[in-house]
Design an enzyme around this catalytic site. Structure first.
Site, PDB file in Angstrom:
ATOM      1  N   ASP A  12      -8.713  -3.900  -6.913  1.00  0.00           N
ATOM      2  CA  ASP A  12      -8.324  -2.379  -6.520  1.00  0.00           C
ATOM      3  C   ASP A  12      -8.327  -1.394  -7.417  1.00  0.00           C
ATOM      4  OD1 ASP A  12      -6.808  -0.700  -5.102  1.00  0.00           O
ATOM      5  OD2 ASP A  12      -5.280  -1.761  -4.898  1.00  0.00           O
ATOM      6  N   HIS A  22      -7.468  -4.699  -3.041  1.00  0.00           N
ATOM      7  CA  HIS A  22      -6.222  -4.070  -2.219  1.00  0.00           C
ATOM      8  C   HIS A  22      -5.919  -4.782  -0.748  1.00  0.00           C
ATOM      9  CE1 HIS A  22      -3.727  -0.635  -1.734  1.00  0.00           C
ATOM     10  NE2 HIS A  22      -4.087  -0.748  -0.255  1.00  0.00           N
ATOM     11  N   CYS A  52       1.102  -1.144  -0.181  1.00  0.00           N
ATOM     12  CA  CYS A  52      -0.080  -0.001  -0.081  1.00  0.00           C
ATOM     13  C   CYS A  52       0.654   1.273   0.031  1.00  0.00           C
ATOM     14  CB  CYS A  52      -1.050  -0.104   1.278  1.00  0.00           C
ATOM     15  SG  CYS A  52      -2.215   1.365   1.311  1.00  0.00           S
TER      16      CYS A  52
END
Length: 301
Positions: free
Chosen positions: A239, A270, A192
């Site tokens: 995502d 994600h 991330c």
């Protein structure tokens, strides 16, 4: 490896995609916790209460330990490093294979947008179990370190100057590359926000980074044309936020003849590698992890 029990698959399969999307917004600060829970409460998922859905999505770090902190095959410690262009001093979690003889490849492990939580520490231990020296900096060190919960950690990280944070990670990369046990081959893996940092370090430190594995990270803001390191980029098909940035980034990588591989894992969100929440997908996570380890072995040893 330790045995662990994840969220029941029946619960996960019943959670609609909207809930995963809202959690992504919440986790990245686009909505607050109250709004996130309010949306879940209005969703009306048959057979699931709002608390059940929230409990599945919000991290439970007891689930994320695959390698115990006192595993006999590793030696773990917290180490400080200088960061004169950042917050002055940094600190991170250093994990070394106990059976290490001589020098070994080193891997910087970069956390998400909430500080050095137990999941990221476990990722560092997993790398040490397969022969790498791993170092996971805590960007929250200057404000007391990871506070023990993600909401406070996210708020603390958001309060810090972004340029100084990037300088801290650069300093951590130099610290690790030059460590007395390092073979001078440095990889970086991040998740991330850490995926963005992995991309950024490859672009900003082309003579320091030897291999990069960003998991669902956005592109660097500059200097893509400076990237020298081979890259392996990991994405979840669902995502939308991060994937929207990939087309332009891939075109730049191609234009600059960067040696890269990119994998998109079908039907996952994600955060699919993070085994502390319902976003975790074991099959995709294990495949992405094995690819990452093999990539580092090929590039750093």
């Amino acid at each position: 490896m330790t045995e662990k029990t994840n969220v029941a698959s029946s619960t996960v399969s019943a959670i609609p995609q909207e809930a995963f999307d809202w959690y992504d917004e919440y986790a990245h600060g686009d909505i607050d916790r109250r709004t996130f829970l309010s949306r879940l409460g209005a969703l009306g998922v048959a057979g699931l209460s709002m608390s059940m859905v929230a409990g599945a999505l919000i991290p439970n770090y007891a689930l994320a330990e695959q390698v115990s902190f006192n595993d006999p095959d590793i030696i773990a410690s917290y180490e400080e490093f200088d960061s004169p262009s950042g917050h002055g001093k940094g600190n991170g979690y250093l994990v070394v294979p106990k059976a290490l003889q001589g020098n070994a490849p080193v891997v910087l492990v970069v956390h998400e947008n909430r500080g050095l939580n137990p999941y990221i520490e476990d990722v560092a231990r997993r790398l040490a179990k397969v022969g790498f020296i791993a170092f996971a900096p805590d960007i929250l060190f200057s404000v007391g370190g990871y506070p023990g919960n993600d909401d406070e950690g996210r708020a603390l990280q958001k309060s810090l100057d972004s340029a100084k944070m990037e300088e801290d990670f650069k300093a951590a990369a130099r610290f690790l590359k030059n460590h007395e046990l390092s073979n001078a081959k440095l990889g970086v893996i991040g998740f991330c926000y850490g995926g963005y940092i992995s991309n950024m370090l490859a672009a900003e430190m082309p003579d320091i980074i030897n291999a990069a594995v960003p998991f669902y990270g956005t592109p660097p803001k500059a200097n893509i044309d400076q990237i020298k390191a081979p890259m392996m980029l990991q994405f979840g098909e669902l995502d939308k936020r991060v994937n929207a940035t990939w087309g332009e980034y891939e075109a730049a990588l191609k234009a600059n003849q960067v040696d890269y591989q990119a994998f998109v894992y079908e039907g996952v969100n994600h955060g699919f590698h993070n085994d502390s929440t319902a976003r975790y997908d074991e099959e995709s996570a294990e495949l992405a992890w094995s690819r990452s380890v093999d990539f580092f072995k090929a590039q750093l040893t």
